[in-house]
Write a protein that holds these residues in place. Structure first.
Motif, PDB file in Angstrom:
ATOM      1  N   ILE A  41       0.895  -1.318  -0.081  1.00  0.00           N
ATOM      2  CA  ILE A  41       0.203  -0.313   0.079  1.00  0.00           C
ATOM      3  C   ILE A  41       0.770   1.017  -0.085  1.00  0.00           C
ATOM      4  CG2 ILE A  41      -1.759   1.400   1.382  1.00  0.00           C
ATOM      5  CD1 ILE A  41      -2.639  -1.115   2.126  1.00  0.00           C
ATOM      6  N   MET A  61       0.372  -8.430   6.509  1.00  0.00           N
ATOM      7  CA  MET A  61      -0.583  -8.383   5.422  1.00  0.00           C
ATOM      8  C   MET A  61      -0.908  -9.132   4.820  1.00  0.00           C
ATOM      9  SD  MET A  61      -2.844  -5.280   4.161  1.00  0.00           S
ATOM     10  CE  MET A  61      -2.895  -3.644   5.861  1.00  0.00           C
ATOM     11  N   VAL A  65      -6.565  -8.827   1.409  1.00  0.00           N
ATOM     12  CA  VAL A  65      -6.397  -8.333   2.217  1.00  0.00           C
ATOM     13  C   VAL A  65      -5.953  -6.920   1.530  1.00  0.00           C
ATOM     14  CG1 VAL A  65      -5.825  -6.805   4.894  1.00  0.00           C
ATOM     15  CG2 VAL A  65      -6.849  -8.775   4.621  1.00  0.00           C
ATOM     16  N   ALA A  66      -4.805  -6.874   1.454  1.00  0.00           N
ATOM     17  CA  ALA A  66      -4.114  -5.346   0.184  1.00  0.00           C
ATOM     18  C   ALA A  66      -4.930  -5.615  -0.805  1.00  0.00           C
ATOM     19  CB  ALA A  66      -2.805  -5.831   0.465  1.00  0.00           C
ATOM     20  N   GLN A  68      -8.044  -5.851  -1.607  1.00  0.00           N
ATOM     21  CA  GLN A  68      -9.424  -5.260  -0.836  1.00  0.00           C
ATOM     22  C   GLN A  68      -8.983  -3.565  -0.618  1.00  0.00           C
ATOM     23  OE1 GLN A  68     -11.711  -7.188   2.162  1.00  0.00           O
ATOM     24  NE2 GLN A  68     -12.793  -6.992   1.207  1.00  0.00           N
ATOM     25  N   ARG A  69      -7.973  -3.531  -0.136  1.00  0.00           N
ATOM     26  CA  ARG A  69      -7.975  -2.135   0.435  1.00  0.00           C
ATOM     27  C   ARG A  69      -7.716  -0.888  -0.540  1.00  0.00           C
ATOM     28  NH1 ARG A  69      -5.329  -2.384   6.062  1.00  0.00           N
ATOM     29  NH2 ARG A  69      -6.658  -3.369   7.534  1.00  0.00           N
ATOM     30  N   ALA A  72     -10.624  -0.860  -3.024  1.00  0.00           N
ATOM     31  CA  ALA A  72     -11.763   0.571  -2.901  1.00  0.00           C
ATOM     32  C   ALA A  72     -10.720   1.959  -2.887  1.00  0.00           C
ATOM     33  CB  ALA A  72     -11.693  -0.325  -1.119  1.00  0.00           C
ATOM     34  N   ARG A  73      -9.974   2.011  -3.464  1.00  0.00           N
ATOM     35  CA  ARG A  73      -9.863   3.496  -3.620  1.00  0.00           C
ATOM     36  C   ARG A  73     -10.103   3.955  -4.978  1.00  0.00           C
ATOM     37  NH1 ARG A  73      -3.445   3.807  -2.353  1.00  0.00           N
ATOM     38  NH2 ARG A  73      -2.894   3.812   0.481  1.00  0.00           N
TER      39      ARG A  73
END
Length: 215
Positions: A41, A61, A65-66, A68-69, A72-73
């Protein structure tokens, strides 16, 4: 056009091999590396890659998970999961998190480079074996089926046609030819569908169509 790539893997040998391979693949340039999801990230903020090659299992992480994050940006990079783990759970979780592709690490170098180009163009890229297994996935159950059908109910008939074509694996040019519209119009429909369904990429559209039993 130069395609900027970030490589995320906890094994430095893997990162080095991928960097060497992709840096020699024409317009592809590796702009950075990261050893885990959190570092990925940070590296995306620093290097602004077009495509991220993301491992799944890493310290701290995870790649899922990375993914998904990052997805979402606003204006997120395209993400291809590149891993040795090809269980059905890993495949579905990665794609639902927003990954636009899922490749195994034994994929030939030329196919990895081709997948990067495909992802940069906004098209999904799956290893043939992964695609077959994904299509063999059973529906998510009665509740998931009904949720998916309800979600798609708000689309226009033409948008549903585009969703069905995406779920069958058609590229924009193929959809345009089949439905008698321009590629620009197809892209506009895809953009509207993503907004209406609150999704981030074409692969998630395809998964929703499969959950709804359209394919």
């Amino acid at each position: 056009m130069t395609i900027r790539v970030l490589i995320v893997d906890d094994d430095p040998l893997v990162r080095g091999a991928l960097t060497m391979m992709l840096d020699g693949a024409g317009e592809i340039v590796v702009v950075g590396e990261a050893a885990d999801g959190a570092a990925a990230i940070t590296a995306v903020d620093r290097h602004a890659p077009d495509v991220v090659l993301m491992d799944i299992r890493m310290p701290g992480m995870s790649g899922i998970v990375a993914t998904q994050r990052l997805r979402a940006r606003p204006r997120p990079p395209e993400i291809i999961v590149l891993t040795t783990f090809d269980t059905d759970d890993h495949i579905v979780r990665a794609l639902r998190a927003g990954a636009g592709g899922f490749l195994l690490k034994d994929t030939p170098p030329d196919r990895i480079a081709a997948a990067v180009r495909t992802a940069a163009a906004g098209e999904p890229s799956l290893s043939p074996s992964v695609a077959r297994r994904l299509m063999q996935q059973v529906a998510t159950g009665a509740a998931g089926y009904e949720r998916a059908r309800a979600t798609l109910a708000g689309l226009t008939p033409r948008e549903r046609d585009v969703v069905l074509a995406i779920a069958r694996g058609s590229a924009n040019a193929d959809i345009a030819a089949a439905l008698g519209m321009s590629v620009t119009t197809v892209k506009a429909h895809v953009s509207h569908i993503l907004t209406k369904l609150a999704l981030t990429n074409r692969t998630q559209i395809a998964l929703l169509a499969h959950d709804a039993g359209l394919v």
